[in-house]
Design a protein around this motif. Structure first.
Motif, mmCIF file in Angstrom:
data_model
loop_
_atom_site.group_PDB
_atom_site.id
_atom_site.type_symbol
_atom_site.label_atom_id
_atom_site.label_comp_id
_atom_site.label_asym_id
_atom_site.label_seq_id
_atom_site.Cartn_x
_atom_site.Cartn_y
_atom_site.Cartn_z
ATOM 1 N N THR A 194 -8.619 11.154 9.022
ATOM 2 C CA THR A 194 -7.795 9.958 8.875
ATOM 3 C C THR A 194 -6.313 10.321 8.821
ATOM 4 O O THR A 194 -5.489 9.698 9.497
ATOM 5 N N PHE A 195 -5.970 11.342 8.058
ATOM 6 C CA PHE A 195 -4.570 11.757 7.979
ATOM 7 C C PHE A 195 -4.086 12.332 9.314
ATOM 8 O O PHE A 195 -2.934 12.110 9.712
ATOM 9 N N ILE A 210 -3.330 8.802 -1.495
ATOM 10 C CA ILE A 210 -4.406 7.818 -1.379
ATOM 11 C C ILE A 210 -4.262 6.795 -2.501
ATOM 12 O O ILE A 210 -3.921 7.152 -3.630
ATOM 13 N N GLN A 240 -5.177 2.751 6.744
ATOM 14 C CA GLN A 240 -6.539 3.212 6.958
ATOM 15 C C GLN A 240 -7.341 2.988 5.682
ATOM 16 O O GLN A 240 -6.934 3.445 4.605
ATOM 17 N N LEU A 265 -11.309 11.996 5.257
ATOM 18 C CA LEU A 265 -9.908 11.846 4.877
ATOM 19 C C LEU A 265 -9.012 12.738 5.744
ATOM 20 O O LEU A 265 -7.944 12.312 6.191
ATOM 21 N N ARG A 284 -0.738 5.162 2.842
ATOM 22 C CA ARG A 284 -1.297 4.709 4.111
ATOM 23 C C ARG A 284 -2.818 4.763 4.146
ATOM 24 O O ARG A 284 -3.433 4.252 5.067
ATOM 25 N N VAL A 285 -3.437 5.414 3.150
ATOM 26 C CA VAL A 285 -4.895 5.550 3.110
ATOM 27 C C VAL A 285 -5.402 4.937 1.810
ATOM 28 O O VAL A 285 -4.875 5.213 0.733
ATOM 29 N N GLU A 290 -12.391 2.290 8.251
ATOM 30 C CA GLU A 290 -12.479 3.572 8.960
ATOM 31 C C GLU A 290 -13.855 4.208 8.768
ATOM 32 O O GLU A 290 -14.406 4.792 9.676
#
Length: 147
Positions: free
Chosen positions: A120-121, A7, A78, A117, A50-51, A100
């Motif tokens: 999201t992953f 993250i 995201q 989270l 990516r987050v 998100e």
């Protein structure tokens, strides 16, 4: 094989980024933090995360501007807003720009953020799986057309 649980946290308050990183590390996340919002896109690309956890109210460049830049750069990133700016317009603007989820500071219980989270992953993993499947189908079509 799932997406690495990495993250990028962007917030102008260094004490907050330290606290959030410590708390999320307990859930198994690797958190990189930056406190200068003007470096957001550069750091996002360099760190290849990516987050993103993103504050809205920051000097120099606000979170809505950064969110818009992130989504313009790559819509698959995201972004979860973690902010103290609690207004209807900031919430609506964040969702309109592609956030998100939104969480408000101070965040006492990190379990709900962790659940978001995790989802999201998993979403990112599903995207990568679909892309791999598509690439496999295209390879199979090419091989079939060569025979």
């Amino acid at each position: 094989m799932g997406t690495k649980r990495e993250i990028l946290h962007i917030d102008d308050d260094p004490s907050l980024t330290r606290i959030v990183a410590r708390r999320l590390e307990r859930y198994g996340y690797d958190v990189a933090s930056i406190n200068d919002p003007t470096e957001a896109i550069t750091q996002l690309v360099q760190k290849n995360r990516r987050v993103v956890l993103l504050d809205i109210d920051m000097p120099g460049k606000n979170g809505s501007e950064i969110l818009e830049e992130i989504k313009r750069h790559d819509g698959v990133f995201q972004v979860i807003m973690l902010t103290g700016l609690v207004t209807v317009s900031s919430v609506l603007e964040s969702f309109r720009l592609g956030a998100e989820a939104i969480f408000f500071k101070p965040l006492e219980d990190f379990d709900e953020l962790n659940e978001t989270l995790e989802r999201t992953f998993k979403k990112i993993d599903r995207w990568w799986s679909a892309l791999d499947e598509l690439a496999g189908r295209r390879r199979d079509e090419r091989v079939g057309s060569i025979k």
